[in-house]
Design a protein around this motif. Sequence first.
Motif, PDB file in Angstrom:
ATOM      1  N   GLY A 218       4.046   7.826 -14.597  1.00  0.00           N
ATOM      2  CA  GLY A 218       3.565   8.686 -15.668  1.00  0.00           C
ATOM      3  C   GLY A 218       2.902   9.965 -15.191  1.00  0.00           C
ATOM      4  O   GLY A 218       2.695  10.898 -15.980  1.00  0.00           O
ATOM      5  N   TRP A 219       2.576  10.028 -13.906  1.00  0.00           N
ATOM      6  CA  TRP A 219       1.939  11.229 -13.372  1.00  0.00           C
ATOM      7  C   TRP A 219       2.954  12.350 -13.145  1.00  0.00           C
ATOM      8  O   TRP A 219       2.568  13.513 -12.992  1.00  0.00           O
ATOM      9  N   GLY A 220       4.227  12.013 -13.090  1.00  0.00           N
ATOM     10  CA  GLY A 220       5.252  13.035 -12.868  1.00  0.00           C
ATOM     11  C   GLY A 220       5.033  13.785 -11.577  1.00  0.00           C
ATOM     12  O   GLY A 220       4.748  13.193 -10.527  1.00  0.00           O
ATOM     13  N   ALA A 221       5.145  15.128 -11.651  1.00  0.00           N
ATOM     14  CA  ALA A 221       5.025  15.967 -10.458  1.00  0.00           C
ATOM     15  C   ALA A 221       3.582  16.184 -10.033  1.00  0.00           C
ATOM     16  O   ALA A 221       3.337  16.856  -9.022  1.00  0.00           O
ATOM     17  N   LEU A 222       2.613  15.616 -10.769  1.00  0.00           N
ATOM     18  CA  LEU A 222       1.214  15.772 -10.385  1.00  0.00           C
ATOM     19  C   LEU A 222       0.871  14.961  -9.143  1.00  0.00           C
ATOM     20  O   LEU A 222      -0.178  15.173  -8.540  1.00  0.00           O
ATOM     21  N   ILE A 223       1.741  14.034  -8.787  1.00  0.00           N
ATOM     22  CA  ILE A 223       1.470  13.177  -7.654  1.00  0.00           C
ATOM     23  C   ILE A 223       2.668  13.147  -6.730  1.00  0.00           C
ATOM     24  O   ILE A 223       3.809  13.226  -7.177  1.00  0.00           O
ATOM     25  N   ASP A 224       2.415  13.080  -5.442  1.00  0.00           N
ATOM     26  CA  ASP A 224       3.480  13.044  -4.440  1.00  0.00           C
ATOM     27  C   ASP A 224       3.280  11.808  -3.570  1.00  0.00           C
ATOM     28  O   ASP A 224       2.263  11.678  -2.889  1.00  0.00           O
ATOM     29  N   VAL A 225       4.241  10.888  -3.620  1.00  0.00           N
ATOM     30  CA  VAL A 225       4.156   9.662  -2.836  1.00  0.00           C
ATOM     31  C   VAL A 225       4.762   9.918  -1.455  1.00  0.00           C
ATOM     32  O   VAL A 225       5.952  10.210  -1.328  1.00  0.00           O
ATOM     33  N   LEU A 226       3.955   9.790  -0.424  1.00  0.00           N
ATOM     34  CA  LEU A 226       4.410  10.033   0.939  1.00  0.00           C
ATOM     35  C   LEU A 226       5.093   8.801   1.532  1.00  0.00           C
ATOM     36  O   LEU A 226       6.100   8.912   2.230  1.00  0.00           O
ATOM     37  N   GLU A 227       4.524   7.641   1.272  1.00  0.00           N
ATOM     38  CA  GLU A 227       5.073   6.392   1.799  1.00  0.00           C
ATOM     39  C   GLU A 227       4.506   5.236   0.985  1.00  0.00           C
ATOM     40  O   GLU A 227       3.515   5.410   0.254  1.00  0.00           O
ATOM     41  N   PRO A 228       5.181   4.089   1.050  1.00  0.00           N
ATOM     42  CA  PRO A 228       6.357   3.709   1.830  1.00  0.00           C
ATOM     43  C   PRO A 228       7.650   4.067   1.088  1.00  0.00           C
ATOM     44  O   PRO A 228       7.622   4.349  -0.120  1.00  0.00           O
ATOM     45  N   PRO A 229       8.792   4.007   1.772  1.00  0.00           N
ATOM     46  CA  PRO A 229      10.075   4.307   1.120  1.00  0.00           C
ATOM     47  C   PRO A 229      10.362   3.400  -0.072  1.00  0.00           C
ATOM     48  O   PRO A 229      11.026   3.821  -1.026  1.00  0.00           O
TER      49      PRO A 229
ATOM     50  N   TRP B 161       0.846  -1.195   0.000  1.00  0.00           N
ATOM     51  CA  TRP B 161       0.000   0.000   0.000  1.00  0.00           C
ATOM     52  C   TRP B 161       0.881   1.243   0.000  1.00  0.00           C
ATOM     53  O   TRP B 161       1.944   1.252   0.617  1.00  0.00           O
ATOM     54  N   ALA B 162       0.429   2.270  -0.694  1.00  0.00           N
ATOM     55  CA  ALA B 162       1.153   3.546  -0.733  1.00  0.00           C
ATOM     56  C   ALA B 162       0.177   4.678  -0.468  1.00  0.00           C
ATOM     57  O   ALA B 162      -0.989   4.621  -0.873  1.00  0.00           O
ATOM     58  N   THR B 163       0.654   5.692   0.228  1.00  0.00           N
ATOM     59  CA  THR B 163      -0.136   6.903   0.478  1.00  0.00           C
ATOM     60  C   THR B 163       0.379   8.006  -0.431  1.00  0.00           C
ATOM     61  O   THR B 163       1.588   8.285  -0.458  1.00  0.00           O
ATOM     62  N   VAL B 164      -0.535   8.615  -1.184  1.00  0.00           N
ATOM     63  CA  VAL B 164      -0.138   9.641  -2.152  1.00  0.00           C
ATOM     64  C   VAL B 164      -0.996  10.885  -1.979  1.00  0.00           C
ATOM     65  O   VAL B 164      -2.104  10.828  -1.430  1.00  0.00           O
ATOM     66  N   LEU B 165      -0.451  12.008  -2.451  1.00  0.00           N
ATOM     67  CA  LEU B 165      -1.205  13.259  -2.538  1.00  0.00           C
ATOM     68  C   LEU B 165      -1.394  13.591  -4.011  1.00  0.00           C
ATOM     69  O   LEU B 165      -0.447  13.522  -4.802  1.00  0.00           O
ATOM     70  N   ILE B 166      -2.628  13.951  -4.371  1.00  0.00           N
ATOM     71  CA  ILE B 166      -2.948  14.267  -5.756  1.00  0.00           C
ATOM     72  C   ILE B 166      -4.096  15.266  -5.755  1.00  0.00           C
ATOM     73  O   ILE B 166      -4.908  15.296  -4.812  1.00  0.00           O
ATOM     74  N   GLU B 167      -4.173  16.111  -6.777  1.00  0.00           N
ATOM     75  CA  GLU B 167      -5.298  17.041  -6.868  1.00  0.00           C
ATOM     76  C   GLU B 167      -6.602  16.249  -6.840  1.00  0.00           C
ATOM     77  O   GLU B 167      -6.739  15.228  -7.518  1.00  0.00           O
ATOM     78  N   ALA B 168      -7.549  16.738  -6.047  1.00  0.00           N
ATOM     79  CA  ALA B 168      -8.788  15.993  -5.832  1.00  0.00           C
ATOM     80  C   ALA B 168      -9.519  15.687  -7.136  1.00  0.00           C
ATOM     81  O   ALA B 168     -10.154  14.641  -7.268  1.00  0.00           O
ATOM     82  N   ARG B 169      -9.396  16.557  -8.126  1.00  0.00           N
ATOM     83  CA  ARG B 169     -10.116  16.347  -9.382  1.00  0.00           C
ATOM     84  C   ARG B 169      -9.588  15.145 -10.159  1.00  0.00           C
ATOM     85  O   ARG B 169     -10.255  14.634 -11.055  1.00  0.00           O
TER      86      ARG B 169
END
Length: 236
Positions: A207-218, A157-165
């Motif tokens: 492929g999302w590039g900078a549109l997505i930020d993976v917080l975890e896991p390392p 499992w991974a936790t990511v940040l992405i624009e809600a849309r």
Amino acid sequence: MFLLVGPAAAAAVSAGAKAALRKLVRALPQTFRADAEAAAAATMTDPVGWGERDRDRPEPVARLQTAVVHRWKVRLIHENHAGERTGSLVDPWGLVDKDDIWHLIAGTERGQRTFRVDRIATAEATDQPAEHPDDFTLATAWQEVVDQVERQRSHTWATVLIEARYVPVLRTHFGRHCHFDTELDDGRARVRVAAPTPLDIARHLAGWGALIDVLEPPSVRAELARIGAELTDRYA
């Protein structure tokens, strides 16, 4: 008729139409009623995808539905993941339409097995009666299949940040393994996604590039960094 108006088709019609169909089935003579009820029990729909879809209904579906209803053994030629073909004589027990990916649940010499219908090259009904467990229900059997696949698909499992849309787009990639967590003040959403391995997640997200930020896991972050380094080395 009733092979077409089973749960797979009924999912797309109104509650009133479904009630009318039930009344119609009850009004049929006993002989036809048994076939209609068998057709309804032979097919079910699972609308939640596993991140892929078939555009067209596979050609063997109608023949397999008929074999399930009449309880005829079926001779299959099917392909595995490597494209190798093998033959099997099976007892067809039910069909499931999972977000346009059809699956056949059948009895084999090695016990219950699930076949993807789009990998079945030929399906020929025989005149041999199929064996059918007295306690078999399609819904229960399919839930067991789903549980097993979900365990295999959700090891990481991974936790990511992405624009809600973009969350609906991300959900089409990960299907059931995309869980919305919360929406932040900056318009981004915290989402959890899963796949069998860190590399599988990284491949989907790269492929999302900078549109997505993976917080975890390392481990997923490391795979993304490795993929990025490979691309930079080749294309910089």
